[in-house]
Write an enzyme that holds these catalytic residues in place. Structure first.
Site, PDB file in Angstrom:
ATOM      1  N   LYS A  62     -20.062  23.149   3.653  1.00 20.52           N
ATOM      2  CA  LYS A  62     -20.352  22.166   2.598  1.00 20.52           C
ATOM      3  C   LYS A  62     -21.637  22.542   1.852  1.00 20.52           C
ATOM      4  O   LYS A  62     -21.700  22.469   0.627  1.00 20.52           O
ATOM      5  CB  LYS A  62     -20.447  20.764   3.220  1.00 20.52           C
ATOM      6  CG  LYS A  62     -19.081  20.265   3.680  1.00 20.52           C
ATOM      7  CD  LYS A  62     -19.127  19.045   4.593  1.00 20.52           C
ATOM      8  CE  LYS A  62     -17.702  18.756   5.107  1.00 20.52           C
ATOM      9  NZ  LYS A  62     -17.627  17.644   6.051  1.00 20.52           N
ATOM     10  N   GLN A 106     -21.681  13.739   8.944  1.00 24.66           N
ATOM     11  CA  GLN A 106     -20.625  14.549   9.543  1.00 24.66           C
ATOM     12  C   GLN A 106     -20.084  13.856  10.799  1.00 24.66           C
ATOM     13  O   GLN A 106     -20.842  13.505  11.700  1.00 24.66           O
ATOM     14  CB  GLN A 106     -21.171  15.943   9.902  1.00 24.66           C
ATOM     15  CG  GLN A 106     -20.128  16.894  10.424  1.00 24.66           C
ATOM     16  CD  GLN A 106     -19.055  17.242   9.386  1.00 24.66           C
ATOM     17  OE1 GLN A 106     -19.343  17.494   8.218  1.00 24.66           O
ATOM     18  NE2 GLN A 106     -17.800  17.258   9.818  1.00 24.66           N
ATOM     19  N   ASP A 129     -17.757  10.244   0.837  1.00 27.92           N
ATOM     20  CA  ASP A 129     -16.537  10.525   1.596  1.00 27.92           C
ATOM     21  C   ASP A 129     -15.496   9.415   1.427  1.00 27.92           C
ATOM     22  O   ASP A 129     -14.376   9.545   1.917  1.00 27.92           O
ATOM     23  CB  ASP A 129     -16.890  10.641   3.087  1.00 27.92           C
ATOM     24  CG  ASP A 129     -16.683  12.045   3.617  1.00 27.92           C
ATOM     25  OD1 ASP A 129     -16.034  12.840   2.929  1.00 27.92           O
ATOM     26  OD2 ASP A 129     -17.162  12.328   4.731  1.00 27.92           O
TER      27      ASP A 129
END
Ligand code: NDP
Length: 297
Positions: A62, A106, A129
């Site tokens: 990422k 994460q 997200d």
């Protein structure tokens, strides 16, 4: 690009590496324009708690994609034993940081930290997200800000290859908040008729083998094969697993036995090189989208 999907032709490999490269190139130009207009690039904060090797690889990917597209990344690493309050304070600080447009925590988190609770600390306008209750609600109302990256990536692959799901029957195997549920919703929004299957579904094959499109997000290596799909189906494999290989190394595989689909399915995503790269591309797109919304408010 509309691909030739004529029945009987060789199976079309839905190449996520290619599609993500195309999208990242287009995104880079938009990021440069954003920077020109606003005097700063879009910013993505990535928070990694603990030393899980797979998570470290994902976070590395990422951060690298941020560099490729011109997005500024802010990497924060905390030890697995960090206190809940320490993580909460960091997220609150990022919520108020005007250089940060999106915050990604994460997952999975180490034992002792509850994923849903931690996600709820992210300000809704920075939920890159699309996983907080607020973002999920907006998605279900058809007014999404950031859509969960993996399902959004699946839709982007289908769009790239000119595959319309309107009027098609679709089965999503898996009902997680991160993949299955938002995936099913996006397919409904795109006018497919959708069935969601899960571990309590009786006779899974009865469902998958009738569907025009099957998205498999079951989290079990090589779980489904040719006999589970109807001839000419489109098969999207979200699963990703690291398995021991004959040479003593490891290799990646998905939830589907991809090699069995040649000569049977109309189109399918391989693993690696299918949905995985798309997830990162969509994360970059979400960051720019939030940045645009954040500067406008
Ligand atoms: P989860 O474990 O959260 O969910 C798995 C789903 O599969 C659950 O809904 C479960 O049902 C269902 N399931 C389990 N066993 C069966 C079965 N025998 N028959 C039917 N359904 C079953 O996984 P995720 O959704 O987070 O991820 C799924 C896969 O996708 C994993 O391999 C993961 O690594 C991968 N992934 C890949 C990403 C990418 O970028 N390519 C991103 C995110 C995930 P129930 O709800 O009843 O338990």
């Amino acid at each position: 690009m509309a691909a030739n999907l004529a029945q009987g032709s060789a199976m079309l490999k839905l190449n996520g590496n290619e599609v993500s490269a195309v999208r990242k190139t287009a995104l880079s130009a938009k990021v440069r324009e954003f920077q020109k207009r606003n005097g700063r690039p879009p910013g993505l904060a990535v928070v990694l708690v603990g030393e899980d090797p797979a998570s470290q690889v994902y976070v590395g990917g990422k951060i690298k994609a941020c560099g490729e597209t011109g997005i500024r990344s802010f990497e924060h690493r905390l030890p697995a034993a960090c206190k809940r309050t320490e993580l909460k304070l960091l997220i609150e600080k990022l919520n108020y940081d005007s250089q940060v447009d999106g915050i990604l925590v994460q997952l999975p988190l180490p034992i002792g930290l509850e994923g849903d609770e931690v996600l709820s600390w992210i300000a809704p306008h920075k939920d890159v997200d699309g996983l907080t209750a607020h973002s999920m609600g907006l998605l279900w109302m058809g007014q999404p800000r950031a859509i969960s990256c993996t399902p959004a990536g699946v839709m982007a692959i289908l769009q790239h290859y000119g595959i319309s799901v309107a009027g098609k029957s679709a089965v999503v195997v898996g009902r997680s908040n991160i993949v299955g549920k938002p995936m099913a919703h996006l397919l409904v929004q795109a006018d497919a008729t959708v069935t969601i299957c899960h571990s309590r579904t009786t006779n899974l094959r009865e469902h998958t083998s009738q569907a025009d499109l099957v998205v498999v997000a079951v989290g079990r290596p090589r779980f489904l094969g040719r006999e589970d799909f109807k001839q000419g189906a489109i098969v999207i494999d979200v699963g990703i697993h690291r398995q021991p290989a004959a040479d003593g190394k490891t290799k990646l595989c998905g939830d589907v036995r991809y090699e069995e689909l040649e000569g049977w399915a109309q189109a399918a995503t391989p693993v690696p090189g299918g949905v995985g790269p798309m997830t990162i591309a969509m994360l970059m797109e979400n960051t720019l989208r939030l940045a645009e919304l954040n500067v406008a408010t």
